[in-house]
Write a protein that holds these residues in place. Sequence first.
Motif, PDB file in Angstrom:
ATOM      1  N   ASN A 271       0.827  -1.208   0.000  1.00  0.00           N
ATOM      2  CA  ASN A 271       0.000   0.000   0.000  1.00  0.00           C
ATOM      3  C   ASN A 271       0.859   1.255   0.000  1.00  0.00           C
ATOM      4  O   ASN A 271       0.551   2.247  -0.673  1.00  0.00           O
ATOM      5  N   SER A 275       0.788   3.921  -2.965  1.00  0.00           N
ATOM      6  CA  SER A 275       0.311   5.275  -2.659  1.00  0.00           C
ATOM      7  C   SER A 275       1.339   6.325  -3.037  1.00  0.00           C
ATOM      8  O   SER A 275       1.000   7.374  -3.600  1.00  0.00           O
ATOM      9  N   SER A 529       3.426   8.997   8.220  1.00  0.00           N
ATOM     10  CA  SER A 529       2.012   9.032   7.834  1.00  0.00           C
ATOM     11  C   SER A 529       1.114   8.995   9.066  1.00  0.00           C
ATOM     12  O   SER A 529       0.182   9.802   9.200  1.00  0.00           O
ATOM     13  N   ALA A 533      -1.243  12.318  11.120  1.00  0.00           N
ATOM     14  CA  ALA A 533      -2.637  12.203  11.569  1.00  0.00           C
ATOM     15  C   ALA A 533      -2.758  12.460  13.068  1.00  0.00           C
ATOM     16  O   ALA A 533      -3.646  13.196  13.523  1.00  0.00           O
ATOM     17  N   ASP A 572      -5.648   4.036  11.400  1.00  0.00           N
ATOM     18  CA  ASP A 572      -5.730   2.687  10.838  1.00  0.00           C
ATOM     19  C   ASP A 572      -4.717   2.540   9.709  1.00  0.00           C
ATOM     20  O   ASP A 572      -4.965   2.945   8.572  1.00  0.00           O
ATOM     21  N   THR A 575      -4.971   0.540   6.000  1.00  0.00           N
ATOM     22  CA  THR A 575      -5.537   1.127   4.791  1.00  0.00           C
ATOM     23  C   THR A 575      -4.547   2.119   4.186  1.00  0.00           C
ATOM     24  O   THR A 575      -3.539   2.477   4.792  1.00  0.00           O
ATOM     25  N   LYS A 576      -4.864   2.606   3.005  1.00  0.00           N
ATOM     26  CA  LYS A 576      -4.034   3.615   2.349  1.00  0.00           C
ATOM     27  C   LYS A 576      -4.293   5.026   2.884  1.00  0.00           C
ATOM     28  O   LYS A 576      -3.534   5.954   2.606  1.00  0.00           O
ATOM     29  N   GLU A 577      -5.359   5.183   3.646  1.00  0.00           N
ATOM     30  CA  GLU A 577      -5.825   6.521   4.020  1.00  0.00           C
ATOM     31  C   GLU A 577      -4.780   7.372   4.752  1.00  0.00           C
ATOM     32  O   GLU A 577      -4.592   8.542   4.399  1.00  0.00           O
ATOM     33  N   PRO A 578      -4.087   6.847   5.786  1.00  0.00           N
ATOM     34  CA  PRO A 578      -3.108   7.697   6.468  1.00  0.00           C
ATOM     35  C   PRO A 578      -1.968   8.162   5.559  1.00  0.00           C
ATOM     36  O   PRO A 578      -1.519   9.301   5.657  1.00  0.00           O
ATOM     37  N   GLN A 580      -2.116   8.564   2.252  1.00  0.00           N
ATOM     38  CA  GLN A 580      -2.660   9.570   1.343  1.00  0.00           C
ATOM     39  C   GLN A 580      -2.897  10.894   2.070  1.00  0.00           C
ATOM     40  O   GLN A 580      -2.637  11.973   1.520  1.00  0.00           O
ATOM     41  N   ALA A 581      -3.376  10.815   3.312  1.00  0.00           N
ATOM     42  CA  ALA A 581      -3.617  12.038   4.081  1.00  0.00           C
ATOM     43  C   ALA A 581      -2.316  12.803   4.306  1.00  0.00           C
ATOM     44  O   ALA A 581      -2.267  14.037   4.205  1.00  0.00           O
ATOM     45  N   ASP A 584      -1.304  14.471   1.169  1.00  0.00           N
ATOM     46  CA  ASP A 584      -2.137  15.655   0.935  1.00  0.00           C
ATOM     47  C   ASP A 584      -1.624  16.846   1.747  1.00  0.00           C
ATOM     48  O   ASP A 584      -1.612  17.990   1.248  1.00  0.00           O
TER      49      ASP A 584
END
Length: 597
Positions: A271, A275, A529, A533, A572, A575-578, A580-581, A584
Motif C-alpha cells: 500500500n 500510494s 504518515s 494524523a 488505521d 488502509t491507504k488513508e493515512p 494519502q492524508a 495531501d
Amino acid sequence: MSSVPERSEIDTEYTWDLESIYATDEEWEEAFETVQSRLDDLKQYEGQVTDDGETLYSVLQLRDEIMREVSMVYSYARMRKDEDTTNQQYQAFTARAQSLSSDASSAASFIDPEIQSATREEITAMVESTEGLETYDHYLDDVLRMKAHTRSAEVEELLADLSEVTGGTSEVYNMLANADMEFATVEKPDGSSVQITQNNFTTLLKNQDREFRQTVHESFYEDWADVRNTVAAAYKNAVKADVKTAQARYYDTAREAALDGPNVPVEVYDNLLESVRENLDKLHRHTELKGEALGVDEVEMWDLYMPMTETESPDVSYEQACEWTVEALGALGEEYQERVQAGLDSRWVDVYENKGKQSGAYSGGTYDTQPFILMNWQDDISSMFTLAHELGHSMHSQYTKQEQPYVYSGYEIFVAEVASTVNEALLTQHLLDTVEDETFRRHVLNEYLERFRSTLYRQTMFADFEHQTHKLVEEGEALTPDAVDQVYGDLKREFYEPANVDEHIEREWMRIPHFYYSFYVYQYATGISAAVALSQKILDPDDEAAADDYLNFLSKGSREYPLELLQGAGVDMGTKEPVQAALDVYGEYLDEMAELI
C-alpha cells in the motif's frame, strides 16, 4: 582549516552520562562475567518449560532477568565504541558483548519451541491457574502465532549461534564507513578548507555556492567508488543472509519474514509503495519548485538539499534548540514537557561530532538506564529537528518503562517512528506559530517539506530498492555492483524525474547504513504518515482526548501488535488513508511554499 575535534576536547556537559550505567570499565567487566555465569542457569529448564504453569513462569522470569543484564552490558560497550569507533578497546568490548548477546539468545533458544509444543488450550489453562503468568499472555500469544516458522530447539540454537555471523556484514560496513574511510578535503568559497565527513556531507550541500556543492558531491561519491566492490560484497552477503534465514524459517520471501516478526501484513508495505507512486507528481513539483527558487534551468543532484530560501540555514545553537523543542512539546502536557527538560539537564544527549564518532543520530539505553541520544550537532535547523525526533524515541521508552514489565519494554520500529515524527510535527507548528522572523519561518517550512521528502518519499524509494534487490537474489540473479547501481539509478530517475540524475548518485546506496537492517526503512514512511494524523488530532483544540490517547499509546510499549496500538490512538495503518492524508498535507505545504517563492 576546519577540523573535527578530538573526543577529549568536548566539554563534559555536552556528552552523555555513560558512567550512570557503569562507573568504570572494571564494573562493566564484573557485570559481564556475572551475567555470563548465569547463562547455564537457563539450561536446567530445558525439556521442562511447559511441565506446569509455575515452571513456565519461573523460566520466563529468569530469562528476562538475564536479558536485562545482557542489554546493559551490550549498550554500554556499543555506546563507548560509538564515541570513537577507532578505539580498539571498545571495539573489543562491543565484540565480546555481541558474543554474549548471541550466547544468551542461544541459551534461551529452547524456550519458544517448547512453548509451541503445547496447545493454545494448555497454555491458556496455565495462564489462568498461575499467579503472575497473566503478565505474559500477549507474549505467549505471539510465540504461538509464530509456531509455523519456528524450528526445533536444536535448529533454533544453531540459528541463534549463527546470528553473530549473519549480522556481521553490518559491522564490516560500519567500520569501513566510520573508522577507515577518510573523505576528501575541499576548498570552501571563502578560501578555507573543510574535510567532508559522513556527518557534514548534507550540510555542505546546502552551501549557496553551486560550484562548491558540485565539488562536494563528486568528491564524496568518487571516494565511495574506491570501495565500491567491498561495499557491494558486504551488501550482497547481507541480502543473502536475509534470504537464507527466511528460507530456514519456511517463509517464501525475506520481506515476508521481516514483516511477520511485528505482525505487519505485507499489504501495508505494498500500500505504501502504491500510494507514493500514485503521488510522485507532488515530489516532481517539489523538485521543480526547488529549481525555480534556485534560479536554475535544470536541478542537479547536488541541488536537492538546498533550501527553497534565499539564505543558508540560520544558525541554531544547541541551547536554543532545546528551549524551542521543550516549548513545542507542551502540547502533550506539562508532565511530558517537564520530563523532557529533566532529561536534557541530565546528560541524555551526546551533542557534538568528534573524530571517529559514529555518524548520524539515535536514541539508545535500556530498561534499567536513562535514555541516551547520540547526535552530531551542526548548528542548523536540521539538527534541531533531529533532536526533537530522537527525544520522541527516548520519551516513548520512558513512558513504556513506567507502565510495562520488561517483556513489553521494547517496541517495534513500526510504532517507534510515530513517536519521533509526532515531535517533529509539533515543533514545526510551534515555530510557525511563534517565531516572527519571516526568513526563519521560511526555513522552518522548508525543513518540514524536506523531511516529508526525505522521510515519506526517499524512504519509500529505499524500501522499493530493498524489495527489488532481495527479489533478485531470491530469483537466483547475481547482485553485482553494476546490478545494484542499476536498480538504485532507475529508482532515482523515476522519483526525481525533473532533475538530472548523474552517475555519481547511482552510488548513493553505498552510504545508507539502514540497508543492513532488513526491511527497516519503510517504517519511517509509515511512521510519518501515522504521525501527521496524530499530531493534527493533538493540536485540534476540539479533540480534548487526543493527547491522553497518544500518551496511552506511548505507555503500552509492545503490549499489543503495532496496528492495534495505532488503531487505539486513532489511526488505521491497514488502509491507504493515512499515507494519502500525509501526502495531501505535503501538497498543502508545497502550495504555501509556492506562494512564498
